[in-house]
Design an enzyme around this catalytic site. Sequence first.
Site, short mmCIF file in Angstrom:
data_model
loop_
_atom_site.label_atom_id
_atom_site.label_comp_id
_atom_site.label_asym_id
_atom_site.label_seq_id
_atom_site.Cartn_x
_atom_site.Cartn_y
_atom_site.Cartn_z
N THR A 112 -3.23 2.56 6.40
CA THR A 112 -2.40 3.64 5.87
C THR A 112 -2.38 4.85 6.80
O THR A 112 -3.43 5.26 7.30
CB THR A 112 -2.95 4.07 4.49
N LYS A 169 1.22 1.05 6.47
CA LYS A 169 1.68 1.71 5.24
C LYS A 169 1.86 3.19 5.53
O LYS A 169 0.90 3.87 5.91
CB LYS A 169 0.65 1.49 4.12
N ASP A 197 4.94 4.58 0.75
CA ASP A 197 4.42 5.04 -0.54
C ASP A 197 4.76 6.52 -0.70
O ASP A 197 4.28 7.35 0.06
CB ASP A 197 2.90 4.84 -0.56
N GLU A 217 6.39 2.06 -2.70
CA GLU A 217 5.45 2.31 -3.79
C GLU A 217 5.74 3.63 -4.49
O GLU A 217 6.00 4.64 -3.82
CB GLU A 217 4.05 2.40 -3.17
N ASP A 273 2.45 2.12 -8.77
CA ASP A 273 1.02 2.35 -8.55
C ASP A 273 0.51 3.27 -9.66
O ASP A 273 -0.04 2.80 -10.66
CB ASP A 273 0.79 2.93 -7.15
N ASP A 296 -3.92 -3.60 0.38
CA ASP A 296 -4.03 -2.24 0.94
C ASP A 296 -5.49 -1.82 0.75
O ASP A 296 -5.79 -0.97 -0.07
CB ASP A 296 -3.03 -1.33 0.19
N ASP A 300 -8.16 -0.43 2.75
CA ASP A 300 -8.47 0.19 4.04
C ASP A 300 -9.21 1.52 3.93
O ASP A 300 -9.48 2.15 4.96
CB ASP A 300 -7.17 0.41 4.83
#
Length: 360
Positions: free
Chosen positions: A129, A154, A184, A210, A235, A312, A314
């Site tokens: 991300t 991301k 996102d 997202e 989310d 995701d 991370d």
Amino acid sequence: MKAQVYLFNASYREPFTISLGTSTVTTNVIIRIEKNDIEGWGEASPSPRILRDDIDYIIKTLENIYPEIQKLDELTPEKIYEVIHSSSGSLSAKAGLEIALLDIWSKEIGKPLYKLLGGYRDFIETDITIGIMEPEEQAKRALRYVEEGFRIIKLKLGLDPDKDVKRVRTVRDVVGEGIKIRVDANQGWSVKEAIKVIDKISDYDVELVEQPVKYDDIEGLVRVKKESSIPIAADESVKTPEDAIRVIKKEAVDIINIKLMKSEGILGAIKIASISEAAGIKNMIGCMGESRLGITAAVHTALAIRNIQYYDLDSDLLLTDDPVISGGALRDNSKRFIRYGKGLCIENIDLTKLKYHKEF
Ligand code: MG
């Protein structure tokens, strides 16, 4: 069965900005439970902006629920879930407690947790991300991550619709084809803005979007999804299995992003995945600010459950410190996996990195 609570402080490698605010540090609550010489470890990572929790609320929740856990005649997943799900309090606290209990349960059986929960795959491929920053800066990070072996980027968006389009375009120009880009907005756009931005970024091969609009604007999600050529993921709109049913009934999204800190842990996550699967909806699994301890629990969940197909995981890679000395979730380029062991398969925790808080 005694439980100890520790605090773990870590800094982000660089300030991490999303549309809801900037984080530079995180303090997580780490839970250790000992039952007949078997140790179970769990972690709760608070998220004041999304879960409205903090350290005090987490510890208070643990103190309230733990006596109920001690009354159980046997530690089994459904008995643990019954106590945790019927209690009130912090969702992330319940997750941390449940993870430690499932670590013990699976160690008693003598298998890795993910093998007992479904055992569907041996590795996952995580994204990495990049927080909100100037488009050129995001592109620079993206290129560096690609060089480090990541193949899914991301991008955090949601502060400025015009610049968001530029962000995606600039990153796509730099990484070229063959690298996946997902974005996102963390609730940052209005419905109108979301439809406009998504229309424009659809030229740059974006895998999913997202949480484009406010978490409680389910009708807004429905409208965005109708106009969007890119799959839409919920989310913040879905924390628990009950929330999943709400958005599925409205056909509001294509994907539901599960996080252990929202779903009260692994068992709630699996229930969301089952509900989603029955509705023909895929799952993603993400994280809050967990260290490698909490990420290990999420990797077990991802390895176990077939319907979880986007990863995701991370947050530990964005932090400067790691309480896990050996074992747990390992990384090879963008792949994450568990090598061997029992339970969470964490071999050693570095107690010098934890601050003892209390026992109960
Ligand atoms: Mg998100």
